[in-house]
Design a protein around this motif. Structure first.
Motif, PDB file in Angstrom:
ATOM      1  N   VAL A   1     -41.794 -60.231   2.267  1.00  0.00           N
ATOM      2  CA  VAL A   1     -40.848 -60.876   3.116  1.00  0.00           C
ATOM      3  C   VAL A   1     -41.285 -62.209   3.775  1.00  0.00           C
ATOM      4  N   ASP A   2     -40.407 -63.028   3.640  1.00  0.00           N
ATOM      5  CA  ASP A   2     -40.810 -64.572   4.261  1.00  0.00           C
ATOM      6  C   ASP A   2     -40.170 -64.348   5.742  1.00  0.00           C
ATOM      7  N   ARG A   3     -40.737 -63.979   6.694  1.00  0.00           N
ATOM      8  CA  ARG A   3     -40.339 -64.286   8.218  1.00  0.00           C
ATOM      9  C   ARG A   3     -39.701 -65.381   8.646  1.00  0.00           C
ATOM     10  N   ASP A   4     -40.444 -66.777   8.358  1.00  0.00           N
ATOM     11  CA  ASP A   4     -39.797 -67.804   8.626  1.00  0.00           C
ATOM     12  C   ASP A   4     -38.365 -68.145   7.953  1.00  0.00           C
TER      13      ASP A   4
ATOM     14  N   ILE B   1     -36.380 -65.829   6.861  1.00  0.00           N
ATOM     15  CA  ILE B   1     -35.309 -64.885   7.522  1.00  0.00           C
ATOM     16  C   ILE B   1     -34.820 -65.642   9.172  1.00  0.00           C
ATOM     17  N   ARG B   2     -35.784 -66.021   9.679  1.00  0.00           N
ATOM     18  CA  ARG B   2     -35.691 -66.543  10.808  1.00  0.00           C
ATOM     19  C   ARG B   2     -34.554 -67.736  10.782  1.00  0.00           C
ATOM     20  N   HIS B   3     -34.910 -68.878   9.766  1.00  0.00           N
ATOM     21  CA  HIS B   3     -34.138 -69.836   9.405  1.00  0.00           C
ATOM     22  C   HIS B   3     -32.655 -69.450   9.053  1.00  0.00           C
ATOM     23  N   ASP B   4     -32.523 -68.365   8.462  1.00  0.00           N
ATOM     24  CA  ASP B   4     -31.262 -67.955   7.919  1.00  0.00           C
ATOM     25  C   ASP B   4     -30.603 -67.437   9.062  1.00  0.00           C
ATOM     26  N   LEU B   5     -31.197 -66.706  10.088  1.00  0.00           N
ATOM     27  CA  LEU B   5     -30.103 -66.340  11.311  1.00  0.00           C
ATOM     28  C   LEU B   5     -29.945 -67.455  11.942  1.00  0.00           C
ATOM     29  N   VAL B   6     -30.656 -68.448  12.144  1.00  0.00           N
ATOM     30  CA  VAL B   6     -30.381 -69.586  13.113  1.00  0.00           C
ATOM     31  C   VAL B   6     -29.330 -70.390  12.414  1.00  0.00           C
ATOM     32  N   THR B   7     -29.391 -70.434  11.049  1.00  0.00           N
ATOM     33  CA  THR B   7     -28.301 -71.267  10.264  1.00  0.00           C
ATOM     34  C   THR B   7     -27.101 -70.483  10.343  1.00  0.00           C
ATOM     35  N   ALA B   8     -27.097 -69.185  10.360  1.00  0.00           N
ATOM     36  CA  ALA B   8     -25.636 -68.306  10.364  1.00  0.00           C
ATOM     37  C   ALA B   8     -24.916 -68.471  11.664  1.00  0.00           C
TER      38      ALA B   8
ATOM     39  N   GLN C   1     -30.878 -60.704  -0.441  1.00  0.00           N
ATOM     40  CA  GLN C   1     -31.821 -61.695  -1.408  1.00  0.00           C
ATOM     41  C   GLN C   1     -33.210 -62.012  -1.065  1.00  0.00           C
ATOM     42  N   ARG C   2     -33.489 -62.246   0.427  1.00  0.00           N
ATOM     43  CA  ARG C   2     -34.653 -62.254   0.719  1.00  0.00           C
ATOM     44  C   ARG C   2     -35.622 -61.128   0.759  1.00  0.00           C
ATOM     45  N   ILE C   3     -35.148 -59.788   0.835  1.00  0.00           N
ATOM     46  CA  ILE C   3     -35.868 -58.544   0.585  1.00  0.00           C
ATOM     47  C   ILE C   3     -35.922 -58.175  -0.794  1.00  0.00           C
ATOM     48  N   GLY C   4     -35.504 -59.004  -1.726  1.00  0.00           N
ATOM     49  CA  GLY C   4     -35.543 -58.505  -3.214  1.00  0.00           C
ATOM     50  C   GLY C   4     -34.683 -57.441  -3.588  1.00  0.00           C
ATOM     51  N   ARG C   5     -33.597 -57.143  -2.760  1.00  0.00           N
ATOM     52  CA  ARG C   5     -32.608 -56.188  -3.312  1.00  0.00           C
ATOM     53  C   ARG C   5     -31.192 -56.705  -4.094  1.00  0.00           C
TER      54      ARG C   5
END
Length: 188
Positions: free
Chosen positions: A37-40, A42-49, A105-109
């Motif tokens: 999992v790419d931590r950065d 996911i952080r970017h996705d949350l901030v964008t959302a 998508q980020r966690i491969g599911r």
């Protein structure tokens, strides 16, 4: 930063009176990643959302090497906004939906996220487990006062009474992608 995780937790706290006040409600997304999992990202996705809201974000990575190893990454996103009388705003709902699709998508599911029906026992167990963890109340001290299974919406609502006279109303949904979504409202 790339992490191999056993569990990823994202807590989104909705504050309707500013970040200094307790949240009016919380959303908890729990995922079991299929790989790295790419931590950065996911952080970017949350901030964008949640870019249109006032927010604070923090993350914590816990790694346990004691017998079987476990790695947990947790994000806490605090969102402050003015909310209409009917509760959570459309912007926050869109942010949650965007976060869920991106996370899958980020966690491969995959991106095909569908809700699946939980049994009443599964819903009660999961609800008590998350309230115990989030609010540090002993599992056995939480009493179930009501359960409601909505088969059409594929969600369960469980109300728990705590020893301090608070009630935790939790709506839980489970997806086919190993992601659980909980909405937690505390009633005094």
């Amino acid at each position: 930063m790339i992490d191999y995780l056993d569990q990823l937790r994202i807590t989104i706290q909705h504050h309707d009176r500013g970040l200094s006040e307790p949240p009016a409600e919380e959303w908890l997304i729990v995922a079991r990643p299929a790989g790295a999992v790419d931590r950065d990202a996911i952080r970017h996705d949350l901030v964008t959302a949640f870019r249109q809201e006032n927010y604070a974000i923090q993350d914590r990575h816990d790694l346990l090497h004691w017998g079987a190893s476990a790695a947990v990454l947790e994000f806490v996103m605090q969102v402050a906004q003015n909310v209409a009388e009917d509760g959570i705003s459309d912007a926050l709902k869109l942010g949650l939906g965007y976060s869920l699709a991106q996370l899958s998508q980020r966690i491969g599911r995959g991106s095909n996220v569908e809700l699946v029906t939980m049994t009443e026992d599964e819903a009660v167990r999961a609800t008590k487990r998350y309230v115990q963890r989030q609010y540090r109340i002993r599992f056995e001290d939480l009493a179930v006062t009501a359960t409601e299974i909505d088969h059409q919406a594929r969600c369960s609502t469980v109300t728990l009474a705590a020893p301090d006279s608070k009630f935790y109303v939790v709506t839980i949904r489970k997806t086919n992608t190993e992601i659980e979504i909980l909405k937690i409202t505390i009633q005094h």
